[in-house]
Design an enzyme around this catalytic site. Structure first.
Site, PDB file in Angstrom:
ATOM      1  CG  ASP A 301      -2.177   0.885   0.929  1.00 37.37           C
ATOM      2  OD1 ASP A 301      -2.140   1.698  -0.030  1.00 37.37           O
ATOM      3  OD2 ASP A 301      -3.171   0.774   1.671  1.00 37.37           O
TER       4      ASP A 301
HETATM    5  C1  NOJ Z   1      -4.070   3.881   0.109  1.00 36.62           C
HETATM    6  C2  NOJ Z   1      -5.219   2.953   0.294  1.00 36.62           C
HETATM    7  O1  NOJ Z   1      -5.147   2.306   1.540  1.00 36.62           O
HETATM    8  C3  NOJ Z   1      -5.335   1.900  -0.795  1.00 36.62           C
HETATM    9  O2  NOJ Z   1      -6.531   1.179  -0.614  1.00 36.62           O
HETATM   10  C4  NOJ Z   1      -5.284   2.543  -2.133  1.00 36.62           C
HETATM   11  O3  NOJ Z   1      -5.456   1.559  -3.132  1.00 36.62           O
HETATM   12  C5  NOJ Z   1      -3.971   3.260  -2.279  1.00 36.62           C
HETATM   13  N1  NOJ Z   1      -3.873   4.303  -1.253  1.00 36.62           N
HETATM   14  C6  NOJ Z   1      -3.804   3.874  -3.661  1.00 36.62           C
HETATM   15  O4  NOJ Z   1      -4.641   4.939  -3.827  1.00 36.62           O
END
Ligand code: NOJ
Length: 751
Positions: A301
């Site tokens: 993430d």
């Molecule tokens: C953080 C989020 O937790 C995740 O779900 C997301 O896909 C990413 N950012 C990318 O935007």
């Protein structure tokens, strides 16, 4: 670096590596699971190996690096100048870039200006639609309609791939039992079984039949693992639970989505059992690769690799990269750690080159499977972009999904459906507010395309609209008098209250679950008029609304329904569509009951309101406001006692359970028939009930249907005392009903 193609081709041919450049070689066609990786002697693997042999260590690391463009960010933007990184081969994947024009230009840089001309992949959070926005996933889960949910993901993929994308960061399959956690909006609720089935449906929908098609995109299962259980419901908080609990309730949804063929998986921000997911070898290698045989790639993430320094398990970012790479992370999202340190770590022997090679192979394999080496502009089709986005057909699908997602929670005096032609006072800060309806994570959705509740209701009634309070969370009551006057002059009041869209989603935990601002007071004033008051809730999580549950005439849970909100609500409120949604998550009476979920255990002192020394609160009953699986209809259903084909059976044998369901009311309607099981005596304590099957059926008024479930040994299995997975001999209760709190039982014995 610019290179002339001809000498480069000659070089490849002389190296006998023409298979990598064989731009017209046939794609490997996969019948069922598009990400199924070809066997080692497949054309794709040969091409991957050929390409890998040409790559410098730095170029390999480039393939393991993912950056956001400046079109959006869901975290700190710590990296500027992504075009420079593409050009130098330092970045092999991008996110937050879409539209044909933009992605085509970025792809052009990759395939024309880099040394090896490896195409980029383009990711985006397409969570519940790209431009045509469907209900938030928690809302869709309330439909219990796997075909519709798969269709929703398919439409999202068709639109996204028409806009340059080939990778979505969905589905989120985190089981969520704590409504304080704002991300419950993005998942399928509290139940593992329902979550597994919905996750699979969404993977199928996004990925379509084959990556050979230009409307299939890679799914990314997230957030692996346990992200849905942060302590106290607070976003990004630690997760700690027993291995047994983790494996019984939290892991299966990821496994189901992986086994459904998801091409990629995302690590979560949290630590689990003391080790952050992005550096957790147990999760990423032992379970994911070895137990589940996952063949796709793992992405972190957003900067979660860097955050391992804050977690306190590594001293600096270089060490974080080493922990991640050795644990099994293939791609670094936005952290720039691999770019900065990984080559050095390999040279120092801290990360084996073979680990890097495997990661790069996994990534390249998917780029080949997507057909990007044949046609890097496969997803850059202006014609598709013009004709396949926000179409009438997609809006119709969104309206259908939205109607199916609505849950009728209360309907006293048959206040609903509304009479067509009625005089309606339409009240509330959300009744005519286009900008909130698409909810959080709304892709490229636009408020201007949304139909509000007021617009929907006006199609069939005379409406007087007064906001009452202008905003969801403001304290201004100066509009109350006009709202009350409108209510007094109307036949019925429809009041839309709830949250702002951004009160749920990422970084949106709430410590209170009540209606923000003065909204409840507004409803109280409206109820005082004596007119029937229909409360339409718009929110991204279960709310605690005891006063409204007690005093409103009718309550309709509408979540965030997306582009077609008003039309879908009008269909339900006027009775053109009979609501059939069932809650995928328990609604508490108070935040103090949280976490609250249906499949709790009996405990040694089960709840007894008349005995002090039992498991309970002094100031509230244990029961929720509305339980999991609950939802009303404009008709009623009767259930027979469930029957089984044998009351005793042998381990390993299937069991057939039948129940006769009758539409006992006056309208045709759909019912979600739910099957639960309980193992009465186990080597470890077992929940009072666990969902193990459901079927959604349509019945005309007065009609009945015999519904049959096939229970397998797996449905009766769990992690036993010795942590092996399997069933145990003894007695089970099989329960069937239309809600988790309203079931009929039959007992069976496994001998
Ligand atoms: C953080 C989020 O937790 C995740 O779900 C997301 O896909 C990413 N950012 C990318 O935007």
């Amino acid at each position: 670096m610019k290179r002339n193609i001809t000498p480069f081709v000659l070089l490849l041919i002389s190296l006998g590596l023409s298979s990598f450049l064989c731009t017209r070689s046939p794609m490997v066609q996969m019948e069922k699971s598009p990400n199924m990786v070809a066997s080692t002697d497949s054309p794709i693997d040969k091409r991957v190996d050929s390409l890998l042999r040409l790559m410098t260590l730095e170029e390999k690391v480039g393939q393991m690096t993912l950056y956001t463009t400046d079109w959006g960010a869901t975290g700190p933007t710590i990296r500027e100048g992504y075009t420079k990184d593409i050009r130098s081969g330092a970045c092999g994947a991008l996110f937050n870039s879409h539209t044909v024009k933009f992605t085509r230009e970025l792809q052009r840089i990759a395939v024309e200006e880099t040394r090896l001309k490896i195409p980029l992949i383009f990711g985006y959070d397409v969570i519940h639609g790209y431009k045509t926005i469907f209900p938030i996933p928690l809302g869709e889960a309330a439909s219990w309609d796997l075909t519709a949910i798969e269709r929703s993901a398919r439409v999202a993929a068709i639109e996204s791939t028409a806009a340059g994308l080939n990778w979505t960061f969905a589905p989120m399959v985190d089981v969520g039992r704590d409504p304080r956690w704002g991300r419950v909006m993005e998942g399928a609720g509290e139940d593992t079984y329902l979550g597994c089935r919905i996750g699979e449906a969404r993977v199928r929908g996004f990925q379509g039949k084959s990556f050979a098609q230009n409307d299939a995109m890679m799914a990314c299962v997230k957030h692996y693992a346990g992200y849905g259980a942060p302590i106290a419901g607070r976003e990004y908080n630690s997760v700690d639970m027993s291995e047994r609990y983790f494996r019984d309730y939290y892991l299966p949804t990821y496994e189901a989505a992986v086994k459904a063929g998801a091409a990629t998986i995302m690590t979560s921000f949290n630590d689990y059992d003391g080790v952050p997911a992005s550096g957790n070898k147990y999760l990423l290698t032992d379970i994911l690769r070895k137990e589940w045989n996952f063949q796709g790639f793992v992405v972190t993430d957003y900067t979660s690799m860097n955050e391992m320094v804050n977690h306190g398990v590594v001293a600096n970012e270089k060490e974080a990269g080493e922990l991640s790479a050795n644990a099994g992370v293939d791609m670094d999202m936005q952290g720039a750690i691999y770019q900065k340190f990984l080559a050095q770590s390999v040279k120092e022997g801290k990360v084996p080159l073979a680990q890097v090679d495997e990661a790069v192979k996994r990534i390249l394999r998917l780029k080949f499977e997507l057909g990007l080496f044949e046609n890097p502009y496969k997803y850059c089709d202006e014609q598709r972009e013009k004709t396949q986005i926000l179409t009438k057909a997609h809006r119709d699908d969104a309206r259908d999904m939205a109607r199916k997602s609505i849950v009728l929670l209360k309907n006293d005096q048959n206040a609903l459906p509304l009479r067509k032609g009625a005089k309606i006072a339409v009240i509330g800060p959300l009744a005519d507010n286009q900008s909130e309806l698409i909810g959080n994570w709304s892709g490229a959705g636009e408020a201007k395309d949304c139909i509000t509740l007021l617009t929907g209701l006006k199609t069939n009634a005379t409406c007087q609209y007064v906001a009452g309070c202008a905003t969801v969370d403001g304290m201004d009551k100066s509009g109350f008098a006009a709202a009350v006057a409108a209510a007094k002059a109307a036949d019925v009041v429809v009041v839309a209250v709830g949250e702002k869209a951004m009160m749920s989603g990422e970084a949106a935990a709430r410590a209170e679950l009540t209606l923000p601002g003065v909204q409840q007071e507004l409803v109280e004033e409206l109820v005082k008029t004596g007119k029937p008051v229909v409360v339409v809730l718009m929110n991204g999580r279960p709310l605690a609304i005891p006063w409204i549950a007690e005093n409103a005439t009718a309550v309709v849970e509408a979540w965030w329904l997306g582009t077609e909100t008003g039309n879908a609500l009008a269909d339900v409120l006027f009775g053109d569509y009979n609501p059939a949604g069932k809650l995928p998550m328990t609604f508490p009476r108070s935040v103090g009951q949280v976490p609250i979920f249906y499949n709790e255990k009996n405990t040694g002192r089960p709840y007894d309101p008349n005995s002090k020394w039992t498991s309970k609160y002094l100031d509230l009953p244990n029961s929720p406001q509305y339980p999991f699986g609950f939802g009303l209809s404009y008709t009623t259903f009767g259930y027979s006692e469930p029957q089984v084909n044998k009351t005793t059976f042998k381990k390993g044998e299937d069991l057939q359970v039948t129940v006769n369901v009758t539409n006992t009311g006056k309208r045709a309607g759909e019912e979600v028939v739910q099957l639960y099981v309980r193992d009465l005596v186990g080597s470890v304590t077992r929940p009072l009930k666990e969902l193990k099957g459901f079927q959604k059926i349509m019945l005309q008024a007065g009609a009945f249907q015999v519904v049959t479930f096939q229970l397998t040994d797996k449905d009766l299995s769990f992690y036993r005392r010795d942590m092996t997975f399997g069933s145990e001999l003894g007695e089970f209760e099989i329960m069937v009903g239309g809600s988790s709190d309203n079931v009929k039982k039959v007992k069976v014995t496994m001998q």
